[in-house]
Enzyme design. Structure first.
Site, PDB file in Angstrom:
ATOM      1  N   LYS A   1     -21.540  83.730  35.396  1.00 41.84           N
ATOM      2  CA  LYS A   1     -20.422  82.782  35.519  1.00 41.84           C
ATOM      3  C   LYS A   1     -20.884  81.542  36.277  1.00 41.84           C
ATOM      4  O   LYS A   1     -21.663  81.645  37.236  1.00 41.84           O
ATOM      5  CB  LYS A   1     -19.271  83.476  36.266  1.00 41.84           C
ATOM      6  CG  LYS A   1     -17.985  82.675  36.342  1.00 41.84           C
ATOM      7  CD  LYS A   1     -16.883  83.501  37.009  1.00 41.84           C
ATOM      8  CE  LYS A   1     -15.566  82.771  37.124  1.00 41.84           C
ATOM      9  NZ  LYS A   1     -14.523  83.564  37.780  1.00 41.84           N
TER      10      LYS A   1
ATOM     11  N   SER B   1     -10.257  83.884  35.287  1.00 44.77           N
ATOM     12  CA  SER B   1     -11.090  82.721  35.078  1.00 44.77           C
ATOM     13  C   SER B   1     -12.471  83.032  34.498  1.00 44.77           C
ATOM     14  O   SER B   1     -13.140  82.118  34.026  1.00 44.77           O
ATOM     15  CB  SER B   1     -11.257  81.972  36.390  1.00 44.77           C
ATOM     16  OG  SER B   1     -11.919  82.777  37.352  1.00 44.77           O
TER      17      SER B   1
ATOM     18  N   SER C   1      -9.718  87.810  38.036  1.00 46.19           N
ATOM     19  CA  SER C   1     -10.534  87.031  37.091  1.00 46.19           C
ATOM     20  C   SER C   1     -11.644  87.768  36.389  1.00 46.19           C
ATOM     21  O   SER C   1     -12.234  87.226  35.457  1.00 46.19           O
ATOM     22  CB  SER C   1     -11.123  85.824  37.805  1.00 46.19           C
ATOM     23  OG  SER C   1     -10.178  84.796  37.775  1.00 46.19           O
TER      24      SER C   1
HETATM   25  N1  GLN Z   1      -5.422  83.749  38.043  1.00 47.32           N
HETATM   26  C1  GLN Z   1      -5.685  83.815  39.445  1.00 47.32           C
HETATM   27  C2  GLN Z   1      -5.729  82.431  40.019  1.00 47.32           C
HETATM   28  O1  GLN Z   1      -5.558  81.531  39.293  1.00 47.32           O
HETATM   29  C3  GLN Z   1      -6.949  84.562  39.717  1.00 47.32           C
HETATM   30  C4  GLN Z   1      -8.171  83.777  39.546  1.00 47.32           C
HETATM   31  C5  GLN Z   1      -9.407  84.483  40.002  1.00 47.32           C
HETATM   32  O2  GLN Z   1      -9.414  85.704  40.174  1.00 47.32           O
HETATM   33  N2  GLN Z   1     -10.435  83.700  40.253  1.00 47.32           N
HETATM   34  O3  GLN Z   1      -5.902  82.223  41.171  1.00 47.32           O
END
Ligand code: GLN
Length: 488
Positions: free
Chosen positions: A79, A154, A178
């Protein structure tokens, strides 16, 4: 010999058995990326030259018997918020569009030492803020099961390149779901480890008290193997834990006989798609058939997890992202008068809307006058959520639940309503607030043939229980639920 549909562990074994070389494996991988990624758009950067150099070196290491581990020679996707020495690391943000780290994140260093080959960096929501990978400044990644749908986020890029068979595995990061949610949307398996298990050194911080790096792969065995490789105590991360042992693969032979599994009844009551609910109940039935005791219970404070998470995550993000000011690295505005305007314009032009929204929200809840009313209160709720889980784990070995209320939405749908997007994190974020480990794995397909995942949540440091349960479920489903990893 083709590596199509092979798992990471199988690929490495094929190399050791001289059925194929690490160099050939990499060439096939690059070929797959060329064929598929134009449609999927999962990679931001592919570093063919460096990967080829590595493959030569690693092949020699394997031949000499120096690299004997289960990931030797395996190409892996990372990532783009995880630092890779000499390879651009952008966080999918314009503000870091040209940033090339001078060091590897500890998780990446551990992978390299085990002989894995970094093949490229994957797309994501900008600074990991989002649930669809659509807030990336560069591209919208597509879900390989249906290119009109999002891959989730994400870590959507990593999950999409694994699901489309471009690579066998990758790393994501999980601040509030994410890794698990895009794994669920893309029909792959992902693990969020106990906080402190994988070093955060070199992971560009979003919410430091919640972030963890973890594996994404085609099956539980690969995820356990990668987790074993990347976990370590690290003095460069002050929140790193020294664990007794980093052994996650021995759990793969264990069963669930006698395990007590609880399902939070609040998770099945409202806001969940019928088909997702059915998938959870199907997983529960399989666990019962395999000798576990499964029952519903009430998990307190479910309704407070989202507000607490978004206050804490945004507060930490507003502080963590203060370093991107156009001075030290990344984007700097072309025209400005004086230092103050340079900061202002670089940040205004460099960050996208979602990131700005969160910096503003975070600065607000930390400002004097509002700190007690919001931030401090959210910390108290976080503590209570942890206590609710502690109580649940007195009675249960594992908690079983959905990963997301629905399957992957259509591209463009979620951006219209950020609040609705935040609400879709309901089943994942409390795990991060409590620092717990969880595994997400595919369990069924909905009527549109989109994958549905379920998750097992374990108590801190008890990854092995959820790995055993995940492996059991995967084995049972293998007969009637075959994933096709050459979708695109
Ligand atoms: N959807 C969550 C956020 O927007 C989690 C994102 C993540 O785990 N990086 O913060």
């Amino acid at each position: 010999m083709s590596i199509k549909n092979k798992t990471a562990v199988e690929i490495s074994k094929m190399i050791k058995d001289r059925q194929i070389s690490a160099v050939e494996v990499l060439e096939q991988t690059i070929q797959q990326i060329k064929e598929k990624d134009e449609k999927v758009k999962g990679f931001i950067t592919v570093d063919e030259d460096e990967a080829r150099k590595q493959a030569q070196i690693i092949q020699k290491g394997i031949e000499k018997g120096e690299l004997t581990g289960p990931l030797a020679g395996v190409p892996i996707a990372i990532k783009d918020n995880i630092d890779t020495k000499g390879i651009k690391t952008t966080c999918a943000s314009k503000i870091l569009y040209n940033f090339v780290p001078t060091f590897d994140a500890t998780a990446v260093k551990n992978l390299k030492e085990a002989g894995a080959i970094i093949v490229g960096k994957t797309n994501m929501d900008e600074f990991a803020m989002g649930s669809t990978s659509e807030t990336s400044a560069f591209a919208t990644t597509r879900n390989p099961w249906d290119l009109t749908k999002v891959p989730g986020g994400s870590s959507g890029g990593t999950c999409a390149v694994v699901a489309s068979g471009q690579v066998s595995c990758g790393l994501g990061s999980d601040t509030g779901g994410s890794i698990r949610q895009p794994s669920s949307y893309c029909g792959v398996t992902g693990i969020k480890p106990t906080y402190g298990t994988v070093s955060r050194y070199g992971l560009i911080a979003y919410g430091s008290s919640l972030d963890q790096i973890g594996p994404v792969a085609r099956n539980v065995a690969d995820c356990a193997t990668i987790l074993e490789t990347i976990s370590s105590y690290d003095r460069f991360d002050s929140t790193s834990m020294k664990r007794d042992k980093y052994d996650f693969t021995s759990a793969l032979d264990k069963d669930v006989k006698g395990m007590r599994i609880g399902i939070p009844k609040e998770y099945l009551e409202k806001g969940i798609d019928d088909e997702v609910k059915e998938a959870v109940l199907k997983a529960a039935q399989i666990m019962k058939d395999k000798g576990a005791k499964v029952e519903e219970f009430s998990l307190d404070l479910v309704d407070y997890a989202i507000p607490a998470y978004y206050i804490i995550a945004c507060a930490e993000a507003s502080s963590n992202l203060a370093r991107f000011d156009g001075v030290k690295y990344g984007y700097r505005s072309k025209e400005y008068e004086g230092l103050h305007e340079m900061y202002k314009k670089s940040r205004s032009e460099g960050f996208g809307d979602e990131v700005k929204r969160r910096i503003m929200l975070g600065s607000f809840v930390l400002s004097s006058g509002y700190y007690d009313a919001y931030y401090l209160k959210a910390l108290k709720v976080k503590r209570l959520i942890k206590e609710a889980y502690d109580k649940a784990f007195e009675k249960y070995d594992l908690i079983l639940g959905p990963v997301a209320p629905t399957t992957a939405p259509t591209i463009g749908e979620s951006l219209k309503d950020p609040l609705k997007m935040y609400l879709s994190d309901i089943y994942t974020i409390s795990v991060n607030l409590a620092g717990l480990p969880a595994i997400s794995l595919p369990c069924a397909l909905d009527k549109n043939k989109m994958p549905i995942g379920v998750q097992f949540i374990a108590n801190c440091f008890e990854e092995n229980k959820m790995i055993a349960a995940g492996q059991t479920l995967e084995k049972e489903l293998a007969e009637n639920f075959v994933l096709d990893f050459s979708l695109v």
